[in-house]
Design an enzyme around this catalytic site. Structure first.
Site, PDB file in Angstrom:
ATOM      1  N   ASP A   1       6.020   4.428 -11.208  1.00  0.00           N
ATOM      2  CA  ASP A   1       6.228   3.809  -9.900  1.00  0.00           C
ATOM      3  C   ASP A   1       7.191   4.662  -9.086  1.00  0.00           C
ATOM      4  O   ASP A   1       7.665   5.698  -9.550  1.00  0.00           O
ATOM      5  CB  ASP A   1       6.777   2.379 -10.070  1.00  0.00           C
ATOM      6  CG  ASP A   1       6.304   1.442  -8.953  1.00  0.00           C
ATOM      7  OD1 ASP A   1       6.427   1.831  -7.776  1.00  0.00           O
ATOM      8  OD2 ASP A   1       5.814   0.342  -9.261  1.00  0.00           O
ATOM      9  N   HIS A   2       7.453   4.210  -7.858  1.00  0.00           N
ATOM     10  CA  HIS A   2       8.556   4.706  -7.040  1.00  0.00           C
ATOM     11  C   HIS A   2       9.556   3.562  -6.936  1.00  0.00           C
ATOM     12  O   HIS A   2       9.184   2.460  -6.526  1.00  0.00           O
ATOM     13  CB  HIS A   2       8.092   5.057  -5.624  1.00  0.00           C
ATOM     14  CG  HIS A   2       7.287   6.306  -5.526  1.00  0.00           C
ATOM     15  ND1 HIS A   2       7.821   7.557  -5.732  1.00  0.00           N
ATOM     16  CD2 HIS A   2       5.987   6.499  -5.212  1.00  0.00           C
ATOM     17  CE1 HIS A   2       6.876   8.457  -5.558  1.00  0.00           C
ATOM     18  NE2 HIS A   2       5.762   7.853  -5.252  1.00  0.00           N
TER      19      HIS A   2
ATOM     20  N   LYS B   1      12.427  -3.749  -6.901  1.00  0.00           N
ATOM     21  CA  LYS B   1      11.198  -3.937  -7.676  1.00  0.00           C
ATOM     22  C   LYS B   1      11.468  -3.976  -9.181  1.00  0.00           C
ATOM     23  O   LYS B   1      10.644  -4.493  -9.932  1.00  0.00           O
ATOM     24  CB  LYS B   1      10.184  -2.823  -7.373  1.00  0.00           C
ATOM     25  CG  LYS B   1       9.535  -2.924  -6.009  1.00  0.00           C
ATOM     26  CD  LYS B   1       8.245  -2.126  -5.933  1.00  0.00           C
ATOM     27  CE  LYS B   1       8.448  -0.652  -6.096  1.00  0.00           C
ATOM     28  NZ  LYS B   1       7.204   0.117  -5.933  1.00  0.00           N
TER      29      LYS B   1
ATOM     30  N   GLY C   1      -0.806   1.898  -8.289  1.00  0.00           N
ATOM     31  CA  GLY C   1       0.197   2.494  -7.412  1.00  0.00           C
ATOM     32  C   GLY C   1      -0.416   3.020  -6.126  1.00  0.00           C
ATOM     33  O   GLY C   1      -1.398   3.757  -6.151  1.00  0.00           O
TER      34      GLY C   1
ATOM     35  N   SER D   1       0.797   0.504   0.207  1.00  0.00           N
ATOM     36  CA  SER D   1      -0.084  -0.612   0.563  1.00  0.00           C
ATOM     37  C   SER D   1       0.191  -1.178   1.942  1.00  0.00           C
ATOM     38  O   SER D   1      -0.326  -2.246   2.296  1.00  0.00           O
ATOM     39  CB  SER D   1       0.048  -1.731  -0.475  1.00  0.00           C
ATOM     40  OG  SER D   1       1.387  -2.184  -0.540  1.00  0.00           O
TER      41      SER D   1
ATOM     42  N   SER E   1      -9.708  -1.693  -2.128  1.00  0.00           N
ATOM     43  CA  SER E   1      -9.238  -2.730  -1.208  1.00  0.00           C
ATOM     44  C   SER E   1     -10.364  -3.232  -0.329  1.00  0.00           C
ATOM     45  O   SER E   1     -11.244  -2.464   0.085  1.00  0.00           O
ATOM     46  CB  SER E   1      -8.124  -2.166  -0.315  1.00  0.00           C
ATOM     47  OG  SER E   1      -7.810  -3.058   0.730  1.00  0.00           O
TER      48      SER E   1
ATOM     49  N   TYR F   1      -4.529   3.262   5.715  1.00  0.00           N
ATOM     50  CA  TYR F   1      -4.510   2.692   4.365  1.00  0.00           C
ATOM     51  C   TYR F   1      -5.938   2.404   3.909  1.00  0.00           C
ATOM     52  O   TYR F   1      -6.350   2.820   2.818  1.00  0.00           O
ATOM     53  CB  TYR F   1      -3.669   1.413   4.334  1.00  0.00           C
ATOM     54  CG  TYR F   1      -3.905   0.600   3.077  1.00  0.00           C
ATOM     55  CD1 TYR F   1      -3.372   1.005   1.857  1.00  0.00           C
ATOM     56  CD2 TYR F   1      -4.687  -0.562   3.107  1.00  0.00           C
ATOM     57  CE1 TYR F   1      -3.600   0.275   0.695  1.00  0.00           C
ATOM     58  CE2 TYR F   1      -4.915  -1.292   1.953  1.00  0.00           C
ATOM     59  CZ  TYR F   1      -4.376  -0.876   0.756  1.00  0.00           C
ATOM     60  OH  TYR F   1      -4.629  -1.590  -0.387  1.00  0.00           O
TER      61      TYR F   1
ATOM     62  N   LYS G   1       7.647  -7.441  -1.483  1.00  0.00           N
ATOM     63  CA  LYS G   1       6.670  -6.913  -0.527  1.00  0.00           C
ATOM     64  C   LYS G   1       7.019  -7.196   0.933  1.00  0.00           C
ATOM     65  O   LYS G   1       6.371  -6.670   1.845  1.00  0.00           O
ATOM     66  CB  LYS G   1       5.276  -7.476  -0.847  1.00  0.00           C
ATOM     67  CG  LYS G   1       4.705  -6.912  -2.146  1.00  0.00           C
ATOM     68  CD  LYS G   1       3.388  -7.562  -2.528  1.00  0.00           C
ATOM     69  CE  LYS G   1       2.254  -7.263  -1.580  1.00  0.00           C
ATOM     70  NZ  LYS G   1       1.834  -5.839  -1.618  1.00  0.00           N
TER      71      LYS G   1
ATOM     72  N   TYR H   1      -7.326  -6.943  13.170  1.00  0.00           N
ATOM     73  CA  TYR H   1      -7.082  -8.116  12.334  1.00  0.00           C
ATOM     74  C   TYR H   1      -8.407  -8.712  11.870  1.00  0.00           C
ATOM     75  O   TYR H   1      -9.276  -9.032  12.692  1.00  0.00           O
ATOM     76  CB  TYR H   1      -6.289  -9.160  13.130  1.00  0.00           C
ATOM     77  CG  TYR H   1      -5.860 -10.354  12.318  1.00  0.00           C
ATOM     78  CD1 TYR H   1      -4.755 -10.284  11.490  1.00  0.00           C
ATOM     79  CD2 TYR H   1      -6.573 -11.553  12.376  1.00  0.00           C
ATOM     80  CE1 TYR H   1      -4.352 -11.389  10.733  1.00  0.00           C
ATOM     81  CE2 TYR H   1      -6.178 -12.658  11.631  1.00  0.00           C
ATOM     82  CZ  TYR H   1      -5.072 -12.567  10.823  1.00  0.00           C
ATOM     83  OH  TYR H   1      -4.683 -13.650  10.087  1.00  0.00           O
TER      84      TYR H   1
END
Length: 329
Positions: free
Chosen positions: A31-32, A38, A75, A78, A115, A138, A176, A290
């Site tokens: 991860d970061h 986190k 990862g 996002s 996604s 993204y 998040k 949206y």
């Protein structure tokens, strides 16, 4: 050893928990931790090691990773509002390609997060090219990796599963912030102010009646583990197959909290009249970007053998509220 990238994040940490529940602790989390909080997602879990993503990538490129059973690649950057396209493509696209090729060379199953954002505003949510038109970088990064993988299908040696997650909610998403689920936002708003904010009507939908396919994290994890156990390479929608409104999520959150306080549940119209559910204009930054409606076509998922039922918003939010109320926040 199992590798979980993004393992300190929302979906990744829940996958680590599920592996622990199977008695598996030989897990490398990648991860970061630039968002240091986190780490809280890992304090009750058992892992063998942790690596920052850059160090992990260096080990991969030098072929120093051995004894890997499977890679869960969760990862990614996002943030759907991200504007640094170079960073997003490097982090989401190039990193994914490196992992994919490493897994193919070493015959390691690869399960990764795509996604539902790849569909943009098409209104069609089926795993086919004509339905895909992402609205932000993204979504483009996820779409482009799916496309890259499609060109590799004939040459695959090891199983590869791409999961197009719809609107996931549930435990371990505190970090998040604005990208957290609406369920968590509504929970926090109601506990703080005794009311919640939803968007006013858009795209022909009445106030709060925009509809999304909301899926509980437990169902997302169950899909991942099913395909770990029963490999069937493909790109799959991971949603419930049933859209529900933001109003329904708000009612479920409020009533979940009220039941916890041993007070009676209330219906939507009562909550609206009491100004407990309030409506605000959509921010300019979201205009034209949206998704007022999403609903996963899960025919391909079912055909591939995943036949477990999914939690409804009412069932899943109740489970989530119970988890939240057991923890200090």
């Amino acid at each position: 050893m199992y590798i979980v990238t993004g393992g300190a994040g929302f979906i990744g940490a829940n996958l680590v928990q599920a592996l622990n529940q199977r008695g598996i602790t030989d897990i490398l989390v990648v991860d970061h931790l630039t968002r240091a909080d986190k780490f809280l997602n890992l304090t009750d879990l058992e892992i063998a090691d942790y690596l920052e993503a850059e160090r992990f990538l260096n080990l991969l490129e030098n072929d120093q990773m051995k004894g890997v059973e499977a890679v869960f690649h969760e990862g990614a950057c996002s943030d759907t509002m991200a504007t640094d396209g170079r960073y997003v493509m490097e982090n989401n696209y190039q990193f994914s390609k490196t992992l994919l090729h490493w897994c193919q060379r070493h015959n390691v199953p690869f399960l990764y997060a795509s996604s539902a954002s790849v569909y943009g505003m098409t209104g069609t949510f089926v795993e086919e090219r004509q339905a895909e038109s992402p609205l932000n970088v993204y979504g483009f990064s996820k779409f482009q990796f799916d496309q890259y993988l499609r060109r590799m299908w004939p040459a695959l040696r090891a199983p590869v599963h791409g999961f197009r997650y719809f609107n996931v909610y549930g435990p371990r998403e505190f970090h998040k912030n604005r990208m957290a689920s609406v369920a968590l936002h509504f929970y926090r708003q109601y506990r703080l102010d005794k009311h919640v904010h939803l968007f006013a009507g858009t795209d022909g939908y009445a106030d709060g009646e925009q509809r999304r396919d909301f899926i509980h994290i437990d169902d997302v994890v169950a899909v991942n583990l099913h395909f770990l156990d029963h490999p069937r390479s493909g790109i799959y929608n991971v949603g419930t197959g049933q859209a529900q409104s933001f109003n329904e999520v708000a009612v479920a959150v409020i009533n979940g909290l009220e039941r916890h306080a041993k007070r009676p549940a209330q219906d939507l119209s009562t909550l609206q009249k009491a100004q407990i559910i309030r409506y605000i204009h959509m921010p300019e930054a979201l205009n034209g970007k949206y998704q007022s409606f999403t609903q996963a076509n899960i025919h391909k998922l079912r055909y591939a053998g995943y036949d477990s039922p999914f939690l409804t918003v009412e069932e899943g939010v109740e489970r989530y509220i119970h988890w939240l109320m057991e923890r200090p926040n």
